[in-house]
Scaffold this active site. Structure first.
Site, PDB file in Angstrom:
ATOM      1  N   VAL A 109      12.905  43.991 -56.521  1.00 18.12           N
ATOM      2  CA  VAL A 109      11.457  43.928 -56.249  1.00 18.12           C
ATOM      3  C   VAL A 109      10.981  42.511 -56.536  1.00 18.12           C
ATOM      4  O   VAL A 109      11.264  41.956 -57.606  1.00 18.12           O
ATOM      5  CB  VAL A 109      10.658  44.904 -57.143  1.00 18.12           C
TER       6      VAL A 109
ATOM      7  N   LYS B 286       9.890  49.412 -52.813  1.00 18.76           N
ATOM      8  CA  LYS B 286       9.608  48.549 -53.973  1.00 18.76           C
ATOM      9  C   LYS B 286       8.533  49.166 -54.877  1.00 18.76           C
ATOM     10  O   LYS B 286       8.665  49.149 -56.104  1.00 18.76           O
ATOM     11  CB  LYS B 286       9.193  47.156 -53.491  1.00 18.76           C
TER      12      LYS B 286
ATOM     13  N   GLY C  26      14.310  35.461 -49.969  1.00 14.07           N
ATOM     14  CA  GLY C  26      15.037  34.216 -49.731  1.00 14.07           C
ATOM     15  C   GLY C  26      16.271  34.114 -50.601  1.00 14.07           C
ATOM     16  O   GLY C  26      16.380  34.735 -51.659  1.00 14.07           O
TER      17      GLY C  26
ATOM     18  N   GLU D 168      13.312  39.986 -39.427  1.00 19.39           N
ATOM     19  CA  GLU D 168      14.539  40.457 -38.789  1.00 19.39           C
ATOM     20  C   GLU D 168      14.271  40.715 -37.308  1.00 19.39           C
ATOM     21  O   GLU D 168      13.132  40.965 -36.923  1.00 19.39           O
ATOM     22  CB  GLU D 168      14.962  41.801 -39.412  1.00 19.39           C
TER      23      GLU D 168
ATOM     24  N   ASP E 142       9.875  48.766 -46.510  1.00 18.13           N
ATOM     25  CA  ASP E 142      10.438  47.916 -47.568  1.00 18.13           C
ATOM     26  C   ASP E 142       9.497  47.921 -48.790  1.00 18.13           C
ATOM     27  O   ASP E 142       9.937  48.152 -49.930  1.00 18.13           O
ATOM     28  CB  ASP E 142      10.604  46.491 -47.007  1.00 18.13           C
TER      29      ASP E 142
HETATM   30  N1  HSE Z   1      12.400  41.677 -45.974  1.00 17.40           N
HETATM   31  C1  HSE Z   1      11.996  41.483 -47.325  1.00 17.40           C
HETATM   32  C2  HSE Z   1      10.676  40.697 -47.353  1.00 17.40           C
HETATM   33  C3  HSE Z   1      13.078  40.741 -48.062  1.00 17.40           C
HETATM   34  O1  HSE Z   1      10.272  40.168 -46.312  1.00 17.40           O
HETATM   35  O2  HSE Z   1      10.031  40.627 -48.387  1.00 17.40           O
HETATM   36  C4  HSE Z   1      12.963  40.773 -49.566  1.00 17.40           C
HETATM   37  O3  HSE Z   1      13.057  42.067 -50.086  1.00 17.40           O
END
Ligand code: HSE
Length: 405
Positions: free
Chosen positions: A127, A200, A297, A185, A196
């Site tokens: 996270v 978290k 990153g 992506e 996502d």
């Molecule tokens: N795809 C996620 C983001 C990567 O853009 O935060 C980090 O968890």
């Protein structure tokens, strides 16, 4: 000397090897022992790269090597990461991971196995990327009862919303730019649909409240419906729109949700822009505390993984206590939660305001110069349930966004 293995030589895995190499001397001092990467598991070969001599293609080589005491799992996804991590913990190795899917789904089970074997399952990088948030929740904020956590937990969507806000562009156009820059992506669904951020906030809620929050029960709304016109209204009011992951305890009820929220420029998370993440935690005695930094990153995420590896080396044969029991935390339906809403409706104020006020009571009207055939309004604080009821009584509603000032 402690020998370690890295599962996955992608972006984060290569970052872990780089961090261990770049800061080797100080890392070894802080760990109290020299840390050496013995294996890197990857399906691929890397001819000509010095990493090749450590590459193995079979996990069993790592599992069956008694010299390996700590494993960094940075493959992502639940399978086969779950099988590998479980087997490693059962074999008495500590595991450090950046894998939020794995932690959200199997966190309590893996923590239990680690505890039974006097080892550690650590997941600081899962996270907020490089931002310390798991360790503060487990160690620094333990005097408090956590009442609320609000986070900008996804860098990709924060980048997209920041660009839409600053440049007046539409969602699709900015998403394409984000993909071209390599932030988003090619299949951006997990980011833009909020999945996502959902995993978290499930992890943070589980740690904050001590019982397991099933991410599948969290109401999740992404940013795909946010438009350039929504930002025109936000700008007119000096507000912004952010994707929040939020969890809250109100009396004996627990709420969690992921959704875009309109916030004012006095909100502590207002200035969290671009790919940065920010996490605001409210404790009952501490009050507000905020964590800010690079939420994604290669090197920021690797930094968090390596800090866990150091912790694992420092705590060999003892388990760092983490409050996350496998007992399920019952979430209350968000329909009962209270908030204000920003609403856009077709028609002029003269035509529609009486209908709007009949349904919602007094509202604050907002007009945007070049949107002549519609207007916006902000409701008073009301339950989601009452909002749904009221909005059904007004024709021509274009959109609604939750508001937090
Ligand atoms: N795809 C996620 C983001 C990567 O853009 O935060 C980090 O968890």
């Amino acid at each position: 000397m402690v020998k370690v293995a890295v599962l996955g030589y992608g972006t984060v895995g290569s970052g872990v090897v780089e961090v261990l190499h770049t800061n080797g001397e100080s890392i070894n001092k802080k760990a109290g022992e020299e840390i050496e990467v013995k294996y890197v598991l990857d399906l691929r070969d890397f001819p000509g790269d010095p990493i090749q001599e450590k590459i193995v293609h079979e996990f069993d080589i790592i599992l069956n090597d008694p010299e390996i005491q700590v494993i960094a799992e940075v493959m992502g996804g639940v399978n086969p990461a779950y099988q590998y991590v479980k087997a490693a913990l059962e074999a008495g190795k500590s595991v450090c991971t950046s894998n939020k899917e794995l932690v959200a789904k199997h966190g309590p089970e893996l923590l239990n196995i680690a505890r039974e074997h006097n080892h550690n399952f650590l997941f600081e990088a899962s996270v907020g990327g490089g931002i310390p948030i798991i360790r503060p929740l487990n160690q620094s904020l333990t005097a408090d009862e956590i009442c609320e956590i609000t986070g900008i937990l996804n860098g990709t969507t924060n980048y997209i919303l920041t660009k839409m806000n600053k440049e007046g562009l539409g969602f699709d156009e900015v998403l394409k730019q984000a993909q071209d820059l390599g932030y988003a992506e090619r299949n951006p669904e997990a980011d833009v649909e909020g999945y996502d951020a959902c995993r978290k906030i499930a992890i943070l809620a589980s740690l904050a409240f001590g019982n397991h929050v099933d991410f599948q029960e969290i109401y999740t709304e992404g940013i795909t419906k946010i438009s350039a016109d929504d930002f025109k209204y936000a700008n007119k009011m000096g507000n912004s729109i952010k994707l929040f992951g939020k969890t809250k305890k109100v009396e004996d009820k627990f709420y969690a949700m992921v959704a875009p929220v309109m916030i004012s420029d006095t909100h502590p998370l207002y200035a969290v822009n671009d790919v940065f993440n920010g996490i605001l935690v409210k404790g009952n005695v501490l009050g507000d505390v905020m964590f800010y930094g690079s939420g994604a990153g290669k090197l920021p995420t690797a930094s968090a993984v390596v800090s866990d590896m150091i912790d694992a080396v420092k705590h060999k044969n003892t388990t760092v206590v983490q409050q996350w029991s496998s007992k399920k935390l019952e979430l209350t339906d968000i329909m009962l939660s209270q908030k204000a809403f920003f609403v856009r409706v077709q028609g002029t104020v003269e035509e529609k305001l009486s209908q709007v006020e009949k349904a919602f009571g007094n509202v604050q009207v907002i007009k945007v110069e070049d949107l002549k055939q519609e207007f916006g309004f902000i409701t008073q604080v009301m339950s989601e349930e009452n909002f749904e009821r009221a909005q059904a009584c007004v024709e021509g509603i274009i959109t609604r966004i939750r508001v937090e000032m």
